[in-house]
Design a protein around this motif. Structure first.
Motif, mmCIF file in Angstrom:
data_model
loop_
_atom_site.group_PDB
_atom_site.id
_atom_site.type_symbol
_atom_site.label_atom_id
_atom_site.label_comp_id
_atom_site.label_asym_id
_atom_site.label_seq_id
_atom_site.Cartn_x
_atom_site.Cartn_y
_atom_site.Cartn_z
ATOM 1 N N ASP A 242 -18.323 10.838 -24.071
ATOM 2 C CA ASP A 242 -17.052 10.764 -23.350
ATOM 3 C C ASP A 242 -17.017 9.752 -22.220
ATOM 4 O O ASP A 242 -16.013 9.642 -21.518
ATOM 5 N N GLY A 243 -18.101 9.008 -22.016
ATOM 6 C CA GLY A 243 -18.097 8.024 -20.938
ATOM 7 C C GLY A 243 -18.188 8.676 -19.567
ATOM 8 O O GLY A 243 -18.614 9.820 -19.443
ATOM 9 N N SER A 244 -17.800 7.930 -18.533
ATOM 10 C CA SER A 244 -17.939 8.440 -17.178
ATOM 11 C C SER A 244 -16.581 8.863 -16.606
ATOM 12 O O SER A 244 -15.553 8.784 -17.272
ATOM 13 N N PHE A 245 -16.608 9.302 -15.347
ATOM 14 C CA PHE A 245 -15.451 9.954 -14.737
ATOM 15 C C PHE A 245 -14.184 9.094 -14.813
ATOM 16 O O PHE A 245 -13.104 9.578 -15.148
ATOM 17 N N CYS A 246 -14.330 7.816 -14.498
ATOM 18 C CA CYS A 246 -13.133 6.970 -14.380
ATOM 19 C C CYS A 246 -12.499 6.656 -15.725
ATOM 20 O O CYS A 246 -11.349 6.195 -15.773
ATOM 21 N N ASP A 247 -13.226 6.910 -16.815
ATOM 22 C CA ASP A 247 -12.615 6.745 -18.138
ATOM 23 C C ASP A 247 -11.490 7.756 -18.354
ATOM 24 O O ASP A 247 -10.717 7.626 -19.305
ATOM 25 N N HIS A 248 -11.417 8.781 -17.519
ATOM 26 C CA HIS A 248 -10.416 9.834 -17.689
ATOM 27 C C HIS A 248 -9.422 9.871 -16.538
ATOM 28 O O HIS A 248 -8.662 10.815 -16.410
ATOM 29 N N VAL A 249 -9.512 8.840 -15.679
ATOM 30 C CA VAL A 249 -8.533 8.715 -14.585
ATOM 31 C C VAL A 249 -7.408 7.841 -15.116
ATOM 32 O O VAL A 249 -7.644 6.722 -15.569
ATOM 33 N N THR A 250 -6.181 8.363 -15.088
ATOM 34 C CA THR A 250 -5.078 7.578 -15.643
ATOM 35 C C THR A 250 -4.306 6.821 -14.567
ATOM 36 O O THR A 250 -3.592 5.871 -14.876
ATOM 37 N N ALA A 251 -4.458 7.252 -13.308
ATOM 38 C CA ALA A 251 -3.798 6.544 -12.210
ATOM 39 C C ALA A 251 -4.417 6.975 -10.901
ATOM 40 O O ALA A 251 -4.982 8.071 -10.794
ATOM 41 N N MET A 252 -4.344 6.111 -9.901
ATOM 42 C CA MET A 252 -4.737 6.540 -8.555
ATOM 43 C C MET A 252 -3.951 5.770 -7.500
ATOM 44 O O MET A 252 -3.472 4.666 -7.750
ATOM 45 N N THR A 253 -3.805 6.422 -6.343
ATOM 46 C CA THR A 253 -3.155 5.781 -5.209
ATOM 47 C C THR A 253 -4.233 5.520 -4.166
ATOM 48 O O THR A 253 -4.997 6.424 -3.815
ATOM 49 N N VAL A 254 -4.301 4.269 -3.709
ATOM 50 C CA VAL A 254 -5.387 3.878 -2.814
ATOM 51 C C VAL A 254 -4.795 3.158 -1.611
ATOM 52 O O VAL A 254 -3.942 2.281 -1.753
ATOM 53 N N ARG A 255 -5.247 3.559 -0.414
ATOM 54 C CA ARG A 255 -4.871 2.809 0.782
ATOM 55 C C ARG A 255 -5.898 1.700 0.933
ATOM 56 O O ARG A 255 -7.010 1.931 1.394
ATOM 57 N N THR A 256 -5.545 0.503 0.480
ATOM 58 C CA THR A 256 -6.457 -0.642 0.559
ATOM 59 C C THR A 256 -6.188 -1.378 1.862
ATOM 60 O O THR A 256 -5.377 -0.950 2.686
ATOM 61 N N GLY A 257 -6.838 -2.517 2.033
ATOM 62 C CA GLY A 257 -6.602 -3.332 3.217
ATOM 63 C C GLY A 257 -5.220 -3.982 3.207
ATOM 64 O O GLY A 257 -4.784 -4.530 4.211
#
Lengths: 260, 475
Positions: B148-163
């Protein structure tokens, strides 16, 4: 940054021309330290050491002028150092003089007042950077003075006490280590007859690096002098005088300035 | 409302950008391995708005449960943002198994909410105490990586506070930013929330089998077979056995139990039983010494009989969680976990490494061996096709520093790598060799963090970022 074994990435060495500093920086380079700021009264004399450190794998070696007795330069010295380098992982205080001919006050100024002055400047930097290590070369003489070294011994006793207090101020984040070498066969002691359990600067360097790895509060070099000094410290004065007269000799007149 | 001034923290990480409404404390923190403690200004935002605002007060790094072994979630003299208080479930679709949660939620909390509805997290590590944000930042893996691969293979979206501000990232819409953040060790910004695809399960149980193997060759062969037969597989091995016993251990495999399997089970297991957590006295006693570790390893090997049973998911996936602060067992100096992966063709290296590690006689409780499937598009993700070995060793073990340095060079030479989430001592020049796409990662990361707002002790120690810090940060 320090790694899990407390080996620094970047080291500031004060009194880098001393034999103990030389051996210790080389030992650090082989343990993985890659950046050195070498400070001395005579930075020009540091060139051979800088060359050897680069050959041992150091990426950056700076040589800068620093005089422990020029107290009013200390603030700017520390500001400029931290300006160039965002953080210093290890501060190694290795300067000091035996003071056979430079006079008691000069010795006290160098070994104690100068060290306290620069370390107080560095203390606030370390508190702000939130990480780091300080190693200070004291001496077994800090444990008990003798007739032939009492000025030196008193300065080291003061420095030793200051350093242990600094360790309490900066704990638990910043590791402060007192190094108490016995008689070291070095430039500083050239011309003196070695005392029992004498060591070479390389031996002291190995004990210092081992102390860093263990985060030791106090490093005795060689380790056996801890027991020796513990015994000597508790001897009655007349007995101590008698013993030390037999095991140490008077300095020869060729020594003019033991500290380089 | 509590205002905290920089003088209160004593650290230079000051009030850039106005006053804070959340608590900030100057705290000495370290990773799970307890090496190298540092002092940081730890921000404790209590809601989303505060979390987002804290992320703009660089230089900072986010910290979830603090389960990285090394210095990934600490920032000496700078800011650390504790995300744990922002841990809500925003949306859970029980029909499709799609869930949107705050990054501060732990895998444990998530599973408690979803398992009763028949949904399980697609990838779980060996502890349920990690947060989803940490799981994304380290792109963690589990016992099912080969399928099944690793964790992020199952993340479909994320919200990130970048620079650059708050960004919505998806694998298809913003692949570069998404995959640089996945496995990016928190250095692209603070992950605010994530959407995960869960997997359907019929029960909270695992049908687990244990087999025992007397040496490394048979253990590796058994893992090879197990990978094809079962969804989950891992080997626990006796890291102190030498000679003909080298690499002996247990292969543990499992699959989610079906409803039918649970009903047919002669001894119905109780789902709550494995959930209790004991804790040790909060002192670091060096209980793990070579003699005890040796005894433990031998007992672990001897006492485990080959078996097939139905067990609660907690005891299958998260056995170490039953003692909440087991990291104290290694004593005051802490410990390092050395986890590496080497390609299949370098499998012999595993045997060399085990031989040399066993010779140090350093106390290690259990060592773990597992076969990975192929990696994913993340430039800094750890897993790659091959064998991964993880060993815990107290830092005071004599000669450990030098031994690991020489093993690292050989790992790099055979095309393998060290896991950054576990690291606290790697030689910086080796990172470029182990992660050949590091420069590509740096390029995108620098675009996402143009002012150098995000950094950690890990990023500084290993020179992951270009040290492009605001020059006033540490004065």
């Amino acid at each position: 940054m320090n790694n899990a074994f407390n080996i620094p990435e970047r080291a500031l060495v004060l009194g880098a021309n001393s034999d103990i500093a030389r051996s210790t920086t080389l030992a650090l380079a082989s343990a993985g330290t890659t950046e050195f700021v070498l400070a001395s009264r005579r930075p020009g004399d540091l060139r051979p050491l800088a060359h050897r450190l680069r050959a041992a794998g150091a990426d950056l070696v700076e040589t800068v002028e620093f005089d422990a007795t020029e107290l009013d330069t200390h603030h700017n010295f520390v500001s400029a150092t931290w300006e160039r380098h965002e953080h210093i992982d290890l501060t190694f205080v290795a300067f000091g003089e035996l003071g056979l001919h430079s006079g008691a006050v000069h010795t006290a100024m160098t070994n104690y007042v100068g060290a306290v002055s620069i370390l107080e400047e560095i203390r606030s930097r370390l508190q702000r950077q939130g990480t780091g290590t300080v190693a200070v070369v004291s001496s077994v003489a800090a444990e008990r003075p003798r007739a032939d070294n009492y000025v030196y011994a008193s300065t080291k006793a003061g420095l030793d006490s200051y350093t242990r207090g600094l360790a309490d101020v900066l704990a638990p984040t910043i590791h402060v280590m007192v190094v108490r070498p016995g008689f070291v066969r070095s430039k500083m002691t050239a011309g003196l007859d070695p005392a029992p359990f004498s060591v070479d600067p390389d031996d002291v360097a190995a004990d210092i690096v081992a102390g860093l790895r263990r985060r030791s509060p106090i490093v005795w070099s060689p380790p056996i002098v801890r027991g020796v000094m513990s015994t000597l410290r508790h001897l009655p004065g007349p007995v101590h005088r008698k013993i030390t007269q037999h095991t140490t000799s008077t300095p020869k007149s060729t020594i003019t300035d033991a500290f380089r | 409302m509590r205002l905290t001034t920089p003088t209160e923290t004593g650290l230079p990480h000051d009030l850039r950008g106005g006053q804070r409404t959340w608590p900030v404390t100057a705290t000495t923190i370290s990773g799970w391995g307890r090496t190298n403690p540092v002092r940081s200004a730890v921000h404790h935002p209590t809601d989303h708005a505060e979390l987002e605002a804290a992320a703009g007060m660089g230089p900072t790094v986010a910290r979830g449960s603090g389960r990285s072994y090394g210095d990934a979630a600490q920032n000496a003299g700078g800011g650390v943002i504790d995300t744990q208080a922002v841990n809500r479930i925003h949306h859970f679709d029980e029909q499709t198994g799609v869930i949107t949660i705050d990054a501060g939620i732990t895998v444990d909390t998530l599973l408690h909410a979803t398992v009763p509805h028949g949904w399980f997290i697609a990838v779980t590590p060996g502890t349920s105490q990690v947060t989803v944000g940490g799981a994304i930042a380290a792109d963690i893996h589990g016992k099912n990586h080969h399928h099944d691969g690793s964790f992020c293979d199952h993340v479909t979206a994320m919200t990130v506070r970048t620079g650059r501000g708050t960004e919505h990232l998806t694998p298809s819409g913003t692949p570069e930013e998404f995959w640089v953040t996945a496995g990016g060790m928190g250095l692209t910004g603070v992950i605010l929330h994530a959407t995960l695809q869960l997997r359907p399960v019929e029960s909270p149980f695992i049908t687990a089998t244990t087999t025992r193997h007397p040496d490394l060759e048979s253990l590796m062969a058994a893992l090879d077979v197990a990978d094809r037969a079962a969804g989950y597989s891992v080997a626990w091995l006796d890291g102190l056995a030498t000679g003909r016993h080298l690499g002996r251990g247990l292969v543990i495999t499992g699959d989610h139990s079906t409803r039918q399997q649970v009903e047919d089970s002669p001894r119905p297991a109780t789902p709550g039983a494995a959930n209790r957590s004991r804790s040790m006295p909060p002192v670091a006693l060096p209980i793990v010494n070579p003699i005890i570790a040796r005894g433990f390893n031998v007992a672990w090997y001897r006492l485990h009989r080959p078996s097939k049973q139905i067990v609660p998911y907690q005891s299958f996936f998260h056995p170490l969680d039953s003692v909440s602060n087991w990291n104290l067992l290694y004593g005051r100096g802490g410990f390092v976990q050395w986890q590496i992966v080497v390609p299949d063709e370098a499998a012999l290296f595993i045997s060399d490494a085990l031989t040399e590690l066993a010779l140090t006689r350093a106390g290690s409780f259990l060592s773990v061996l597992k076969r990975f499937g192929p990696g994913n598009p993340s430039p800094l993700s750890f897993p790659m096709q091959g064998w991964t070995l993880a060993v815990d060793i107290p830092t005071r073990a004599p000669g450990l520093d030098g031994l690991l340095r020489s093993l690292d060079r050989r790992v790099a030479a055979v095309g393998g790598r060290v896991y950054l989430a576990k690291d606290s001592r790697l030689d910086p020049p080796l990172v470029d060799a182990m992660y050949p796409r590091l420069d590509e990662w740096r390029g995108t990361r620098d675009e996402m963090d143009p002012d150098g707002q995000f950094r950690s002790d890990l990023s500084r120690r290993l020179h992951l970022t270009h040290n492009k810090l605001p020059s006033g940060a540490l004065r």
